[in-house]
Design a protein around this motif. Sequence first.
Motif, PDB file in Angstrom:
ATOM      1  N   THR A  55       0.827  -1.205   0.000  1.00  0.00           N
ATOM      2  CA  THR A  55       0.000   0.000   0.000  1.00  0.00           C
ATOM      3  C   THR A  55       0.859   1.251   0.000  1.00  0.00           C
ATOM      4  O   THR A  55       0.594   2.206  -0.740  1.00  0.00           O
ATOM      5  N   ARG A  56       1.903   1.262   0.820  1.00  0.00           N
ATOM      6  CA  ARG A  56       2.782   2.441   0.883  1.00  0.00           C
ATOM      7  C   ARG A  56       3.459   2.698  -0.459  1.00  0.00           C
ATOM      8  O   ARG A  56       3.573   3.849  -0.896  1.00  0.00           O
ATOM      9  N   ILE A  57       3.896   1.642  -1.114  1.00  0.00           N
ATOM     10  CA  ILE A  57       4.570   1.802  -2.405  1.00  0.00           C
ATOM     11  C   ILE A  57       3.587   2.282  -3.461  1.00  0.00           C
ATOM     12  O   ILE A  57       3.863   3.227  -4.207  1.00  0.00           O
ATOM     13  N   MET A  58       2.412   1.657  -3.532  1.00  0.00           N
ATOM     14  CA  MET A  58       1.434   2.016  -4.555  1.00  0.00           C
ATOM     15  C   MET A  58       0.967   3.459  -4.409  1.00  0.00           C
ATOM     16  O   MET A  58       0.722   4.151  -5.403  1.00  0.00           O
ATOM     17  N   HIS A  59       0.843   3.926  -3.178  1.00  0.00           N
ATOM     18  CA  HIS A  59       0.333   5.277  -2.933  1.00  0.00           C
ATOM     19  C   HIS A  59       1.426   6.337  -2.922  1.00  0.00           C
ATOM     20  O   HIS A  59       1.168   7.489  -2.574  1.00  0.00           O
ATOM     21  N   GLY A  60       2.631   5.959  -3.302  1.00  0.00           N
ATOM     22  CA  GLY A  60       3.693   6.958  -3.410  1.00  0.00           C
ATOM     23  C   GLY A  60       4.240   7.427  -2.081  1.00  0.00           C
ATOM     24  O   GLY A  60       4.783   8.528  -1.980  1.00  0.00           O
ATOM     25  N   ASP A  61       4.127   6.587  -1.047  1.00  0.00           N
ATOM     26  CA  ASP A  61       4.641   6.959   0.266  1.00  0.00           C
ATOM     27  C   ASP A  61       6.146   6.763   0.362  1.00  0.00           C
ATOM     28  O   ASP A  61       6.744   7.076   1.394  1.00  0.00           O
ATOM     29  N   MET A  62       6.742   6.231  -0.713  1.00  0.00           N
ATOM     30  CA  MET A  62       8.183   6.052  -0.776  1.00  0.00           C
ATOM     31  C   MET A  62       8.695   6.693  -2.061  1.00  0.00           C
ATOM     32  O   MET A  62       8.068   6.575  -3.113  1.00  0.00           O
ATOM     33  N   ALA A  63       9.828   7.346  -1.962  1.00  0.00           N
ATOM     34  CA  ALA A  63      10.422   8.001  -3.126  1.00  0.00           C
ATOM     35  C   ALA A  63      11.160   6.983  -3.988  1.00  0.00           C
ATOM     36  O   ALA A  63      11.550   5.911  -3.505  1.00  0.00           O
ATOM     37  N   PRO A  64      11.367   7.284  -5.276  1.00  0.00           N
ATOM     38  CA  PRO A  64      12.173   6.386  -6.117  1.00  0.00           C
ATOM     39  C   PRO A  64      13.579   6.219  -5.550  1.00  0.00           C
ATOM     40  O   PRO A  64      14.200   7.178  -5.093  1.00  0.00           O
ATOM     41  N   GLY A  65      14.056   4.979  -5.548  1.00  0.00           N
ATOM     42  CA  GLY A  65      15.407   4.710  -5.076  1.00  0.00           C
ATOM     43  C   GLY A  65      15.537   4.577  -3.569  1.00  0.00           C
ATOM     44  O   GLY A  65      16.648   4.435  -3.055  1.00  0.00           O
ATOM     45  N   GLN A  66      14.435   4.590  -2.837  1.00  0.00           N
ATOM     46  CA  GLN A  66      14.485   4.484  -1.379  1.00  0.00           C
ATOM     47  C   GLN A  66      14.802   3.053  -0.972  1.00  0.00           C
ATOM     48  O   GLN A  66      14.143   2.113  -1.399  1.00  0.00           O
ATOM     49  N   ALA A  67      15.823   2.879  -0.136  1.00  0.00           N
ATOM     50  CA  ALA A  67      16.259   1.548   0.278  1.00  0.00           C
ATOM     51  C   ALA A  67      15.392   1.017   1.408  1.00  0.00           C
ATOM     52  O   ALA A  67      14.888   1.776   2.247  1.00  0.00           O
ATOM     53  N   LEU A  68      15.215  -0.307   1.432  1.00  0.00           N
ATOM     54  CA  LEU A  68      14.504  -0.980   2.509  1.00  0.00           C
ATOM     55  C   LEU A  68      15.413  -2.057   3.077  1.00  0.00           C
ATOM     56  O   LEU A  68      16.109  -2.752   2.325  1.00  0.00           O
ATOM     57  N   THR A  69      15.416  -2.200   4.396  1.00  0.00           N
ATOM     58  CA  THR A  69      16.229  -3.215   5.050  1.00  0.00           C
ATOM     59  C   THR A  69      15.343  -4.117   5.900  1.00  0.00           C
ATOM     60  O   THR A  69      14.275  -3.705   6.364  1.00  0.00           O
ATOM     61  N   LEU A  70      15.809  -5.341   6.096  1.00  0.00           N
ATOM     62  CA  LEU A  70      15.066  -6.275   6.940  1.00  0.00           C
ATOM     63  C   LEU A  70      14.939  -5.737   8.357  1.00  0.00           C
ATOM     64  O   LEU A  70      13.883  -5.842   8.984  1.00  0.00           O
ATOM     65  N   ARG A  71      16.012  -5.158   8.851  1.00  0.00           N
ATOM     66  CA  ARG A  71      15.989  -4.637  10.212  1.00  0.00           C
ATOM     67  C   ARG A  71      14.986  -3.495  10.341  1.00  0.00           C
ATOM     68  O   ARG A  71      14.216  -3.419  11.300  1.00  0.00           O
ATOM     69  N   GLY A  72      14.975  -2.596   9.358  1.00  0.00           N
ATOM     70  CA  GLY A  72      14.055  -1.461   9.396  1.00  0.00           C
ATOM     71  C   GLY A  72      12.601  -1.901   9.309  1.00  0.00           C
ATOM     72  O   GLY A  72      11.738  -1.384  10.030  1.00  0.00           O
ATOM     73  N   ILE A  73      12.320  -2.865   8.434  1.00  0.00           N
ATOM     74  CA  ILE A  73      10.948  -3.371   8.297  1.00  0.00           C
ATOM     75  C   ILE A  73      10.528  -4.093   9.566  1.00  0.00           C
ATOM     76  O   ILE A  73       9.393  -3.953  10.040  1.00  0.00           O
ATOM     77  N   GLY A  74      11.451  -4.867  10.139  1.00  0.00           N
ATOM     78  CA  GLY A  74      11.140  -5.574  11.373  1.00  0.00           C
ATOM     79  C   GLY A  74      10.770  -4.615  12.493  1.00  0.00           C
ATOM     80  O   GLY A  74       9.805  -4.857  13.235  1.00  0.00           O
ATOM     81  N   ARG A  75      11.520  -3.512  12.608  1.00  0.00           N
ATOM     82  CA  ARG A  75      11.199  -2.515  13.636  1.00  0.00           C
ATOM     83  C   ARG A  75       9.853  -1.855  13.360  1.00  0.00           C
ATOM     84  O   ARG A  75       9.042  -1.660  14.274  1.00  0.00           O
ATOM     85  N   GLU A  76       9.617  -1.488  12.104  1.00  0.00           N
ATOM     86  CA  GLU A  76       8.391  -0.762  11.757  1.00  0.00           C
ATOM     87  C   GLU A  76       7.140  -1.594  12.017  1.00  0.00           C
ATOM     88  O   GLU A  76       6.137  -1.077  12.525  1.00  0.00           O
ATOM     89  N   PHE A  77       7.185  -2.870  11.650  1.00  0.00           N
ATOM     90  CA  PHE A  77       5.993  -3.713  11.746  1.00  0.00           C
ATOM     91  C   PHE A  77       5.997  -4.628  12.967  1.00  0.00           C
ATOM     92  O   PHE A  77       5.026  -5.346  13.205  1.00  0.00           O
ATOM     93  N   GLY A  78       7.099  -4.599  13.735  1.00  0.00           N
ATOM     94  CA  GLY A  78       7.166  -5.437  14.918  1.00  0.00           C
ATOM     95  C   GLY A  78       7.179  -6.918  14.606  1.00  0.00           C
ATOM     96  O   GLY A  78       6.489  -7.705  15.265  1.00  0.00           O
ATOM     97  N   VAL A  79       7.962  -7.308  13.583  1.00  0.00           N
ATOM     98  CA  VAL A  79       8.019  -8.713  13.181  1.00  0.00           C
ATOM     99  C   VAL A  79       9.478  -9.173  13.130  1.00  0.00           C
ATOM    100  O   VAL A  79      10.408  -8.374  13.169  1.00  0.00           O
ATOM    101  N   SER A  80       9.654 -10.479  13.017  1.00  0.00           N
ATOM    102  CA  SER A  80      10.985 -11.060  12.884  1.00  0.00           C
ATOM    103  C   SER A  80      11.475 -10.907  11.445  1.00  0.00           C
ATOM    104  O   SER A  80      10.772 -10.400  10.576  1.00  0.00           O
ATOM    105  N   MET A  81      12.670 -11.387  11.210  1.00  0.00           N
ATOM    106  CA  MET A  81      13.279 -11.262   9.893  1.00  0.00           C
ATOM    107  C   MET A  81      12.521 -12.046   8.818  1.00  0.00           C
ATOM    108  O   MET A  81      12.450 -11.626   7.668  1.00  0.00           O
ATOM    109  N   THR A  82      11.943 -13.194   9.194  1.00  0.00           N
ATOM    110  CA  THR A  82      11.336 -14.052   8.174  1.00  0.00           C
ATOM    111  C   THR A  82      10.147 -13.397   7.482  1.00  0.00           C
ATOM    112  O   THR A  82      10.096 -13.370   6.241  1.00  0.00           O
TER     113      THR A  82
END
Length: 215
Positions: free
Chosen positions: A23-50
């Motif tokens: 949803t964030r990507i489709m709605h333009g909530d991220m700029a072109p070329g923005q990097a995503l990391t497992l650690r950052g996603i895990g913190r944001e969503f409160g989930v493990s690496m898997t």
Amino acid sequence: MLTQSRPDPSPSAHDRVYRGLRTRIMHGDMAPGQALTLRGIGREFGVSMTPARESLRRLVAEGALTMSASGRVSTPELSNERIEELAALRALIEVELASRALPRAHMALIERLQTINAGLAEAIARQDPVGYIRANLEFHRTLYLRAQAPAMLAMAETVWLQLGPTMRMLYGRLRRKEVPQFHRMMISALKAGDEPGLRLAVRSDVTQGLKMLQG
């Protein structure tokens, strides 16, 4: 970065992360070329690496994200050729969806589209690019649902997903002051049962802005 993953022990967590990022990507909530990391996603969503890893893998497969040879995952930075290709796909798919929707259009649908357009105007007044893109896609999706062509609509949404960050960049370049004129043309064509007019309005709406990003 995305290799040697084990089966996701929590499908619900994976689905939540996937849908949230999608949803964030489709709605333009991220700029072109923005990097995503497992650690950052895990913190944001409160989930493990898997769940984070499986969500990224799925989005890379859909073309919503790109992965470099080194494993860096980021939102796509589209070339002129890729923008032209995706604009052409939008013109083909969405014109057909609108044409199929026309015989099933009714006043309740038209009133709903007018309400969404009012929301677009509010997002423009707030200078809210994510709100604008969300409302714009809702306008198109609401019409295309009447086509009763789910496979075709899924294809359109895949294109929207790939274009999300680029649409954010386009919004900044356009500096809109009012709702796109082609939306009003689409509504007028729906009221009149004017298929050629509807097809022209949709084609113009989905291609004109993207052309500004080329060159």
